[in-house]
Design a protein around this motif. Structure first.
Motif, mmCIF file in Angstrom:
data_model
loop_
_atom_site.group_PDB
_atom_site.id
_atom_site.type_symbol
_atom_site.label_atom_id
_atom_site.label_comp_id
_atom_site.label_asym_id
_atom_site.label_seq_id
_atom_site.Cartn_x
_atom_site.Cartn_y
_atom_site.Cartn_z
ATOM 1 N N PHE A 23 0.850 -1.198 0.000
ATOM 2 C CA PHE A 23 0.000 0.000 0.000
ATOM 3 C C PHE A 23 0.880 1.241 0.000
ATOM 4 N N SER A 24 0.338 2.338 -0.531
ATOM 5 C CA SER A 24 1.135 3.554 -0.690
ATOM 6 C C SER A 24 0.524 4.724 0.057
ATOM 7 N N ASP A 25 1.406 5.612 0.551
ATOM 8 C CA ASP A 25 0.943 6.818 1.229
ATOM 9 C C ASP A 25 0.803 7.957 0.219
ATOM 10 N N THR A 26 0.565 9.160 0.722
ATOM 11 C CA THR A 26 0.292 10.295 -0.177
ATOM 12 C C THR A 26 1.544 10.773 -0.928
ATOM 13 N N LYS A 27 2.706 10.275 -0.530
ATOM 14 C CA LYS A 27 3.937 10.577 -1.295
ATOM 15 C C LYS A 27 4.293 9.404 -2.218
ATOM 16 N N HIS A 28 3.415 8.428 -2.263
ATOM 17 C CA HIS A 28 3.589 7.247 -3.119
ATOM 18 C C HIS A 28 4.707 6.320 -2.650
ATOM 19 N N ASN A 29 5.132 6.479 -1.398
ATOM 20 C CA ASN A 29 6.017 5.490 -0.808
ATOM 21 C C ASN A 29 5.196 4.257 -0.470
ATOM 22 N N VAL A 30 5.838 3.103 -0.586
ATOM 23 C CA VAL A 30 5.108 1.846 -0.443
ATOM 24 C C VAL A 30 5.563 1.065 0.790
ATOM 25 N N PHE A 31 4.601 0.497 1.481
ATOM 26 C CA PHE A 31 4.825 -0.346 2.643
ATOM 27 C C PHE A 31 4.035 -1.642 2.448
ATOM 28 N N GLY A 32 4.342 -2.633 3.266
ATOM 29 C CA GLY A 32 3.575 -3.866 3.093
ATOM 30 C C GLY A 32 3.890 -4.920 4.110
ATOM 31 N N GLY A 33 3.125 -5.995 4.060
ATOM 32 C CA GLY A 33 3.336 -7.116 4.960
ATOM 33 C C GLY A 33 2.161 -8.075 4.930
ATOM 34 N N HIS A 34 2.204 -8.994 5.870
ATOM 35 C CA HIS A 34 1.110 -9.939 6.096
ATOM 36 C C HIS A 34 -0.057 -9.137 6.668
ATOM 37 N N LEU A 35 -1.227 -9.297 6.080
ATOM 38 C CA LEU A 35 -2.388 -8.503 6.530
ATOM 39 C C LEU A 35 -3.181 -9.221 7.611
ATOM 40 N N PHE A 36 -3.311 -8.536 8.775
ATOM 41 C CA PHE A 36 -4.283 -9.024 9.750
ATOM 42 C C PHE A 36 -5.649 -8.483 9.337
ATOM 43 N N ASP A 37 -5.769 -7.170 9.294
ATOM 44 C CA ASP A 37 -6.970 -6.615 8.668
ATOM 45 C C ASP A 37 -6.831 -5.113 8.479
ATOM 46 N N ALA A 38 -7.732 -4.559 7.691
ATOM 47 C CA ALA A 38 -7.710 -3.138 7.357
ATOM 48 C C ALA A 38 -9.125 -2.725 7.015
#
Lengths: 139, 139, 139
Positions: B92-107
């Protein structure tokens, strides 16, 4: 761009200098797709991406003009006003392998660009959701 | 959340305020899925993600509370104790288009959230692997 | 590595210590695949990834030796000299959930590694494109 439809899958190769979303739309129009799921990878430049500003209900756009590996294009084909519409999100990496991403407006192919659309007969229409400001799947 | 199953594909739209994995599980339970591959995109907030600590055999969790574009959800449906189980990883990306990620518990969904499950009749069971500490596909 | 082919899908579990692309190729060879789309997730280490240098027409490689969550593997099976060939791009996250990615040479599985190949009967050949320096889909 060249593509081959075989059963429910369409393999698409987009050529250097061509626009990704524009060509995906061309395939969807040629094949009169009603719905489909899209996946892809490749190498791209001259990107225009964005994020949806929830408060202002607008896409905030940003350009990325270097050369990037397209790590993942995830998207779909649906119908807006009974015509095929392409919605895609991408992640891409620079020469240091840092990753950026967002909602894709469009990007130009610079080397390989390989996509698959998983088609379906379902009429997947979008309908404007005024609260959100976007046309959402109307299932 | 609304969804439409047509042949081997399920198109799923998860609504603003709903939990991604919870709703994917609900679809899998309603449709009594035995196996399936999941792909998705959208916009999310209030994420809990994690990574698997190989040594300690635990998930190390972290929360992300801003608004993000969901660039890619990759996951699958399998069976744990004969019941559908959802395993998903996201970027997923923030408003500067930097990307983060991982195993999803929930969102939580904040705007559009569009998913496709590619279903199969195969009984894809998971079984605890004590050496790794996780329930792995038992093929 | 274990896998199960059911209709057009192959569910693949790659074991700890095994190489991702090597095992995907083994599946493609065993099943004599002519084409297919690949998606996957898991946990990996000892990655060798790269990007295509457009000017020099070479892959610039880099190694990543920590443990990572494999967020997304997007790739495909095609034919080079009539034999199955695997092309994959990945994105992966470190323990701070920062994301990196690129063209995957190969990586070692450290925990779960779950993949699906969506197969097709189409003979998807690659052909060297001298201008780009890569073998592209010859549709």
């Amino acid at each position: 761009m060249n593509y081959k439809k075989i059963e429910d899958k369409i393999f698409i190769s987009i050529d250097k200098g061509e626009l990704v979303n524009q060509k995906l739309l061309e395939v969807a129009e040629n094949e009169q797709l009603n719905s489909g799921w899209i996946n892809g990878l490749g190498a791209i430049s001259n990107l225009e991406i964005g994020y949806w500003d929830i408060e202002k209900k607008v896409y905030v756009k940003q350009k990325f003009n270097n050369d990037y590996e397209l790590l993942s294009l995830v998207g779909n084909v649906s119908l807006v006003d009974n015509k095929p519409f392409i919605h895609t999100h991408i992640s891409f990496s620079d020469t240091k392998h840092n990753v950026f991403g967002g909602h894709l407006f469009d990007a130009i192919v610079i080397a390989a660009a390989e996509f698959c659309i998983f088609t379906s007969e379902y009429n997947l229409h979008r309908k404007l959701n005024c609260g959100i400001g976007l046309s959402l799947w109307n299932i």
